[in-house]
Design an enzyme around this catalytic site. Structure first.
Site, short mmCIF file in Angstrom:
data_model
loop_
_atom_site.label_atom_id
_atom_site.label_comp_id
_atom_site.label_asym_id
_atom_site.label_seq_id
_atom_site.Cartn_x
_atom_site.Cartn_y
_atom_site.Cartn_z
N HIS A 47 56.86 41.53 36.52
CA HIS A 47 56.20 42.85 36.50
C HIS A 47 54.78 42.69 36.00
O HIS A 47 54.53 41.97 35.03
CB HIS A 47 56.99 43.80 35.57
CG HIS A 47 56.31 45.11 35.33
ND1 HIS A 47 55.74 45.47 34.13
CD2 HIS A 47 56.11 46.17 36.17
CE1 HIS A 47 55.24 46.69 34.23
NE2 HIS A 47 55.44 47.14 35.45
N ASN A 48 53.81 43.36 36.67
CA ASN A 48 52.39 43.28 36.27
C ASN A 48 52.01 41.86 35.90
O ASN A 48 51.54 41.58 34.79
CB ASN A 48 52.11 44.24 35.10
CG ASN A 48 52.09 45.69 35.55
OD1 ASN A 48 52.21 45.99 36.75
ND2 ASN A 48 51.94 46.61 34.62
N GLU A 108 53.72 40.70 41.10
CA GLU A 108 53.13 42.02 41.31
C GLU A 108 51.61 41.94 41.22
O GLU A 108 51.06 41.27 40.33
CB GLU A 108 53.66 43.02 40.28
CG GLU A 108 53.23 44.44 40.60
CD GLU A 108 53.85 45.48 39.68
OE1 GLU A 108 53.77 46.67 40.04
OE2 GLU A 108 54.39 45.13 38.62
N ASP A 135 48.38 44.64 41.24
CA ASP A 135 47.82 45.99 41.26
C ASP A 135 46.39 45.91 41.81
O ASP A 135 45.52 45.31 41.16
CB ASP A 135 47.76 46.58 39.84
CG ASP A 135 49.08 47.21 39.43
OD1 ASP A 135 50.09 46.90 40.07
OD2 ASP A 135 49.08 48.00 38.47
N HIS A 163 45.32 46.76 35.58
CA HIS A 163 46.23 47.89 35.38
C HIS A 163 45.40 49.16 35.36
O HIS A 163 44.71 49.45 34.39
CB HIS A 163 47.00 47.72 34.06
CG HIS A 163 48.26 48.53 34.02
ND1 HIS A 163 48.95 48.77 32.86
CD2 HIS A 163 48.94 49.18 34.99
CE1 HIS A 163 50.01 49.52 33.13
NE2 HIS A 163 50.02 49.77 34.41
N GLU A 191 50.77 46.81 44.54
CA GLU A 191 50.65 48.22 44.16
C GLU A 191 49.23 48.59 44.56
O GLU A 191 48.26 48.27 43.87
CB GLU A 191 50.90 48.39 42.66
CG GLU A 191 51.20 49.83 42.31
CD GLU A 191 51.65 50.00 40.86
OE1 GLU A 191 50.95 50.74 40.16
OE2 GLU A 191 52.65 49.40 40.47
#
Length: 636
Positions: free
Chosen positions: A166-167, A196, A198, A211, A245
């Protein structure tokens, strides 16, 4: 033999601590400098910082001649000096449960580990050879056969647990911490297969990764992609999924698409595989491939027909529902545009008594939002199309085989309690990703086991945060050669199964017995002495009924060679999902116990017999030679 090996080093007289350490290494004895320093100090009779050959011999015996190993050796040696080849065969068969035992194997072990030439030539083993064998990688708790890819890799992707992060770009917290390429590199080196990214509009027409709406630092998208390309298949040959994302404008989405194609070239999957037009391919079929997970316009057939055409400037609109739900949790409102908290109605409304369909949601109002998606990026999405989760009923009726859902941990936990059979039915058909709730601003993690128990393929954790969840993650994915793909148990794959982790009706339990014999050169809390008060906790993680822990008594003032000789028994109902975790702590009466090291592995990857358990730090680094010595036995 011993004197012939060391006398040259004493020709100039006594030797100091550093030379003592080097000499032990020359004799193939692995030892911790901190422990050697303390033993050196205890045996340096004149306290001059230099020792004689006899004092060195005493140090050598303290480190290598462990009582518990001498006892095993003497049990099988006829004269307590030598193991004959037959004695070794007997030990390997009776104690180590060695399958397909032969004299050839015993001979190979003697050749490899016996340091004394005349003993080796006589096809025998001295205690020196035996202790080296017992300390070798052949006597580790983790099965050698699990160190390579041994599972069937030809099932569709949805049949596997997939190591997921995640992230991935964050190496600290979620709000003000740095973004760093190291996040991607270290995750890939650990065998992570779903990363991931973003993506946001950046200056000079260069998309950036960070983020959004926080003070975390920014990375260039193309730099991230280049780092991933370099390390993608270093640890595993199996496919890497890039979970985008995407918050970029269509113009910068096109630049992303161009970066992906330029960097990955043929590795980037940009069209259906001929053999898989309407089912997910297998990890085997996707070896060395990079898959893009993102929103997608149109069908795979339309994508295929557009292949090779000019897509510059072509933008499509994507409309999706954004729902305000009756019981939306305050904590989940924080994460803009992503959190979608569903509340499943009971089959009967308590106030009106009106029957409802299972899986119908209670909405206050419905909103939609329109997103612009560049066709160039959309067409790079093949088998991993991101689709917002609405309900299990909706998925059963409308979800396509190549559509994946991402569900926040809070919503997933609620669904797993209210609709466990529907959830497992869903994860049999569709790749489901679970991610940490937005309030985990400190990058903390949830326990992934509860979501593996219901077959969720991608349980995404913050890899940068050490602790129990990452210990379980690292332990689970040691299996199958560390490839990042583990075949789910048959009861989480087969449609006729009625498995419920909270209500086990049929199972083939395993009775696991662990005799925790001793500790070997355990890590120290303070480098000044090796006299810690140590204890070991053994924990089982799996379905709720299997979760339990037991612990040893405390051994006072001995971190060098504590001996517990305590036996623990566990009855494990669902061994296919069980992980065993060994934690070593130093007792602290005022501030509480201090963590010294741990090791986690799947139950079914455990060897039987006398085994050594290597310890790892909180950050996941090896603490060798620190380890535990155990005897393991289990029966089904």
């Amino acid at each position: 033999w011993f004197l012939s090996k060391i006398q040259d080093d004493f020709r100039g007289g006594k030797i100091n601590l550093e030379k003592t350490q080097r000499l032990l290494e020359k004799l193939d004895i692995r030892c911790s400098y901190i422990h050697v320093k303390q033993i050196f100090k205890d045996n340096d009779r004149l306290k001059q910082g230099r020792i004689t050959i006899e004092e060195f011999r005493a140090i050598y015996r303290i480190i290598t001649h462990r009582e518990e190993i001498i006892e095993i050796f003497n049990t099988y040696s006829e004269n307590r000096k030598i193991l004959l080849e037959n004695n070794l065969v007997q030990f390997l068969t009776q104690e180590q449960y060695t399958a397909e035992m032969s004299k050839t194997l015993a001979f190979e072990i003697i050749q490899k580990y016996e340091p004394i030439e005349e003993v080796r030539k006589a096809r025998q083993m001295s205690f020196e050879g035996f202790t080296r064998y017992m300390d070798s990688c052949e006597c580790l708790l983790f099965k050698n056969e699990c160190r390579k890819v041994y599972q069937d890799m030809t099932h569709p992707l949805n049949d596997y647990f997939i190591s997921s992060s995640h992230n991935t770009y964050l190496v600290s917290d979620q709000l003000v911490g740095p973004s760093d390429l190291w996040g991607y590199v270290s995750a890939l080196v650990k065998g992570c297969r779903c990363l991931e990214i973003d993506c946001w509009d950046g200056a000079q027409n260069e998309p950036v990764v960070y983020h959004g709406y926080t003070l975390t630092s920014k990375l260039l998208f193309k730099t991230v992609i280049q780092a991933i390309h370099k390390y993608a298949f270093m640890t595993s040959d199996y496919p890497v999924v890039l979970s985008l994302e995407n918050h970029c404008s269509p113009a910068q989405q096109e630049i992303m698409a161009d970066n992906l194609q330029t960097t990955f070239g043929e590795s980037l999957l940009s069209d259906m595989l001929a053999d898989f037009p309407d089912t997910l391919p297998s990890p085997e079929a996707l070896k060395f491939k990079v898959l893009v997970k993102n929103k997608k316009i149109g069908t795979l057939k339309e994508t295929h027909e557009r292949k090779g055409s000019d897509k510059r400037g072509k933008v499509e609109e994507w409309e999706e529902e954004v729902a305000d739900l009756e019981e939306e949790e305050e904590e989940e409102k924080f994460k803009e545009s992503e959190i979608f908290e569903s509340v499943l109605a009971d089959n009967q409304d308590k106030e009106t008594g009106v029957k409802k369909l299972p899986g119908v949601m209670l909405f206050k109002k419905k909103k939609t939002r329109k997103l612009k998606i560049a066709l160039a990026l959309s067409d790079l999405v093949i088998y991993t199309k991101a689709e917002k989760f609405k309900s299990f009923q909706h998925s059963r009726l409308y979800q396509q085989f190549n559509e994946n859902n991402s569900i926040g941990e809070t919503q997933a936990r609620k669904l797993s309690k209210l609709r466990v059979h529907e959830f497992i039915f869903h994860t049999r058909r569709f790749i489901t990703r679970i991610y940490p709730k937005a309030t985990r601003a400190d990058s903390s993690n949830f326990n992934p086991q509860e979501f593996w128990n219901i077959g969720c393929q991608m349980v995404a954790l913050n890899f940068q945060t050490p602790g129990l969840p990452m210990d379980l993650q690292n332990g689970k994915f040691l299996d199958n050669g560390g490839s990042g793909y583990i075949l789910k148990p048959h009861f989480l794959r087969e449609s006729e199964s009625y498995f419920n982790p909270s209500n086990i009706k049929e199972s083939m339990p395993i009775t696991l017995t662990i005799r925790l014999i001793s500790g070997i050169q355990l890590p120290l809390t303070h480098s000044s002495s090796n006299k810690g008060d140590t204890l070991v906790i053994i924990e089982v993680f799996g379905v709720p009924n299997d979760q339990m822990k037991q612990q040893t008594r405390v051994i006072k003032k001995n971190a060098f060679s504590p001996r517990w000789n305590e036996t623990f028994t566990f009855i494990i109902r669902v061994p296919e999902l069980a992980l065993i975790r060994f934690v070593v702590e130093s007792q602290g009466l005022i501030a509480g116990n201090e963590f010294l090291g741990q090791y986690t592995l799947p139950l079914l990857c455990m060897n039987k017999g006398y085994r050594r358990i290597p310890l790892f730090s909180r950050m996941g680094e090896s603490l060798e030679p620190a380890s535990l010595f155990v005897y393991v036995w289990y029966v089904r």
